[in-house]
Design an enzyme around this catalytic site. Structure first.
Site, mmCIF file in Angstrom:
data_model
loop_
_atom_site.group_PDB
_atom_site.id
_atom_site.type_symbol
_atom_site.label_atom_id
_atom_site.label_comp_id
_atom_site.label_asym_id
_atom_site.label_seq_id
_atom_site.Cartn_x
_atom_site.Cartn_y
_atom_site.Cartn_z
ATOM 1 N N ASP A 53 36.705 34.097 -11.517
ATOM 2 C CA ASP A 53 35.831 35.208 -11.979
ATOM 3 C C ASP A 53 35.904 36.362 -11.999
ATOM 4 O OD1 ASP A 53 34.900 33.073 -12.915
ATOM 5 O OD2 ASP A 53 33.319 33.051 -12.962
ATOM 6 N N PHE A 109 30.556 31.416 -3.472
ATOM 7 C CA PHE A 109 30.577 31.612 -5.627
ATOM 8 C C PHE A 109 30.635 33.529 -5.596
ATOM 9 C CE2 PHE A 109 30.642 27.462 -6.467
ATOM 10 C CZ PHE A 109 31.714 26.627 -5.534
ATOM 11 N N ASP A 177 25.993 33.474 -9.601
ATOM 12 C CA ASP A 177 26.812 33.974 -10.200
ATOM 13 C C ASP A 177 25.118 35.173 -10.901
ATOM 14 O OD1 ASP A 177 28.449 32.364 -10.192
ATOM 15 O OD2 ASP A 177 28.101 31.829 -12.530
#
Ligand SMILES: *[C@@H]1O[C@H](CO)[C@@H](O)[C@H](O)[C@H]1NC(C)=O
Ligand SMILES: *[C@@H]1O[C@H](CO)[C@@H](O)[C@H](O)[C@H]1NC(C)=O
Ligand SMILES: *[C@@H]1O[C@H](CO)[C@@H](O)[C@H](O)[C@H]1NC(C)=O
Ligand SMILES: *[C@@H]1O[C@H](CO)[C@@H](O)[C@H](O)[C@H]1NC(C)=O
Ligand SMILES: *[C@@H]1O[C@H](CO)[C@@H](O)[C@H](O)[C@H]1NC(C)=O
Ligand SMILES: *[C@@H]1O[C@H](CO)[C@@H](O)[C@H](O)[C@H]1NC(C)=O
Length: 535
Positions: A53, A109, A177
């Site tokens: 990502d 993350f 996220d």
């Protein structure tokens, strides 16, 4: 179809080829192009190892920063770091050292970055440099929690906040996220993916967060074929057919699996955000940001200097991401795309999000490799037209801009091909667009990939005129149709570069279908990814 066996109508007379000789600037640039197999020439890919990502996309003081999920020790997914690359023009990128390493709270993350212009965090040390704050998910033994890190040197180095994590929920397993933006009232708002829904949180200082609302748990709201990830919430103005300009809010939500053509994809909702709640327009169909197999986790830059909404996605699909047949690296980003809203002036689903390549990408066009034609001509059924000429101009990185006009259930395709008969095609078939990578060479490296060779998308309007733009790179094909109303993104792995283009009007012989080419332009694209010397 096999190009070699097809009758070729030479339209050389119509084609103006501009090619001057001996321009050393451009020749040198081309000579330095990477020769690594499958290596993209103008897309972001790491020199080595795995990326996924895009993260923390932010502009500050002349520089666009793109961070990404990075595993610096292997070419498959593993303990996540934030890799870092920068650009001054969204065209050429320079890879920098890793920005964030895993710590005792967990791996790093996905997340976002913001510029704290008002020192709301108290992190600012230099009155002339605003802190850049990264908000990311720490994934460790105690699950997924949100943390922050700040930079007082324009994102060159980051310090983790001693109070991490700043947002936890022991009851949520998938809790990740964070995408943060500042509202006009000075409050920060975070969109967070929580299982199969989005939760919104508010804060004054990025350190203390309170839950505002949630969206999407209702199975009627969008697609629920997989876990929700990587949200992004932003306002955009739309000029309605009635002439009024209205500010609306867009929520992008990636989903894996459950995409329209299998695997990972990004859906979007258009509606309103009143500072605490997002209310989607009550549309039945799921809207997709991209209908191709390879655009996941797309999010947008914060603090974009022209106030544009510019997205980049991970050009990949979890179905086969760990098996892509690249050697030194695995993973790449789409080209940057400017997102806008358009009113289709129809009763159902009138407001759509469009994606077009950011205007900066015109700088890639090599004026020495151009072929174009402004005169209209008609292509009879069962006819193939070369758009590039084998003898004079071949390039594995090209942009095509073409305007076609069609009548009567036609079928046509625009294909990038090589002399060995390998090709990738984007086409139109009665009412739908399609993207066919079944003849691109290495299609068998993974069983799931082999099941994604043909993708389709509905055409959203019925106008006879079709404007199509294609960006071809050594192993990617990105298409934008009807001024970005439909985009389709696809990887491919040919044995030899696909370095020529043709148009095939494949409607039945004898049918009265007509296909008119109103104009077309093809540019060879210069490469900024140069030959790398490995030590
Ligand atoms: C080569 O082409 C570039 C781009 O058009 C131009 O800026 C440059 O002046 C040209 N150089 C020569 C020697 O013609
Ligand atoms: C930012 O805020 C902190 C905490 O209030 C303060 O100590 C610091 O001086 C401020 N920085 C600047 C440059 O004003
Ligand atoms: C929408 O237009 C209004 C009026 O020009 C402007 O104030 C506002 O900032 C715009 N919103 C966005 C998201 O561009
Ligand atoms: C929008 O649709 C209405 C109803 O069909 C039509 O009268 C109007 O001219 C259209 N407006 C535009 C800008 O196309
Ligand atoms: C925002 O919308 C929610 C849900 O409709 C409502 O409860 C809330 O009062 C609204 N807030 C404002 C400031 O209008
Ligand atoms: C067009 O659609 C028909 C019906 O779905 C299908 O059989 C055919 O293979 C398609 N042709 C192309 C070139 O995609």
């Amino acid at each position: 179809m096999n190009f070699i066996k097809t009758a070729v109508v030479a339209l050389l007379a119509l084609v103006a080829l501009h090619q001057s000789e001996g321009n050393s600037t451009f020749q040198t640039q081309q000579n330095q192009c990477t020769r690594e197999q499958h290596r993209l020439r103008y897309h972001v890919s790491p020199a080595e190892h795995w990326i996924n990502d895009p993260n923390g996309m932010v502009y500050y003081d002349g520089v666009y920063h793109l961070f990404y999920q990075y595993h610096p020790y292997d070419t498959v997914w593993g303990p996540m770091h934030w890799g870092h690359t920068i650009s001054t023009d969204l065209v050429a990128w320079t890879e920098l050292p890793i920005a964030l390493y895993p710590d005792e709270i967990g791996d790093i993350f996905s997340g976002s970055s913001v510029v704290d212009f008002t020192n709301s965090t108290g992190f600012q040390t230099n009155p002339d440099i605003a802190p850049i704050v990264a908000i990311y998910t720490s994934a460790g033994g105690e699950g997924q929690r949100q943390s922050i890190a700040y930079s007082n040197d324009k994102a060159m180095t980051f310090t983790k906040y001693e109070g991490n994590p700043v947002l936890t929920d022991p009851n949520s397993g998938d809790f990740r996220d964070p995408k943060v933006r500042k509202l006009l009232n000075g409050k920060w708002v975070m969109a967070l993916a929580v299982g199969n829904k989005i939760e919104f949180f508010g804060s004054d200082d990025l350190k203390t967060w309170n839950k505002l609302s949630e969206f999407g748990a209702d199975p009627e709201q969008g697609s629920h074929g997989g876990v929700w990830e990587c949200p992004d919430l932003f306002p955009l103005n739309v000029t309605l057919a009635a002439g009024v300009t209205l500010e609306m809010w867009v929520l992008i939500v990636s989903i894996n699996p459950g995409g329209p053509n299998r695997g990972s994809a990004a859906q979007y909702f258009v509606g309103d955000f009143n500072g605490t709640h997002f209310i989607s327009n009550p549309w039945v169909n799921t809207q997709w940001l991209d209908w191709g197999p390879d655009n996941y986790a797309a999010v947008t830059f914060s603090n974009e200097p022209q106030n544009r909404v510019i997205a980049m996605g991970w050009m990949n699909n979890w179905l086969y991401a760990n098996n892509l047949p690249t050697v030194a690296w695995r993973g790449q980003m789409t080209i940057p795309r400017t997102l806008e809203l358009r009113d289709l002036n129809q009763t159902s689903n009138p407001i759509r999000l469009t994606s077009v390549p950011t205007s900066e990408l015109e700088a890639l066009r090599n004026p020495l490799e151009y072929v174009g034609n402004n005169a209209e001509f008609t292509v009879p059924p069962q006819t193939v037209i070369q758009l590039t000429e084998q003898a004079t101009f071949k390039n594995p990185a090209m942009e095509l801009e073409i305007t076609l006009e069609i009548t009567e259930q036609p079928g046509f395709s625009l294909c990038a091909y090589n002399a060995g008969g390998e090709e990738i095609c984007f086409g139109f078939n009665e009412t739908r667009w399609y993207l066919d990578r079944s003849k691109t060479g290495n299609t068998g490296f993974n069983q799931e990939y082999a099941g994604t060779l043909y993708a389709t998308a509905p055409r959203e309007i019925t106008a006879e005129e079709m404007k199509i733009r294609v960006f071809l790179d050594v192993s990617s094909f990105e298409v934008f149709a009807d001024d970005g109303l439909t985009s389709m993104t696809s990887l491919f792995y040919a044995n030899e570069p696909l370095d020529m283009l043709y148009l095939n009007h494949w409607s039945d012989a004898g049918s009265s279908a007509t296909l008119k080419v109103k104009n077309f332009k093809v540019w060879g694209l210069v490469c900024w990814v140069q030959e790398r010397t490995k030590n």
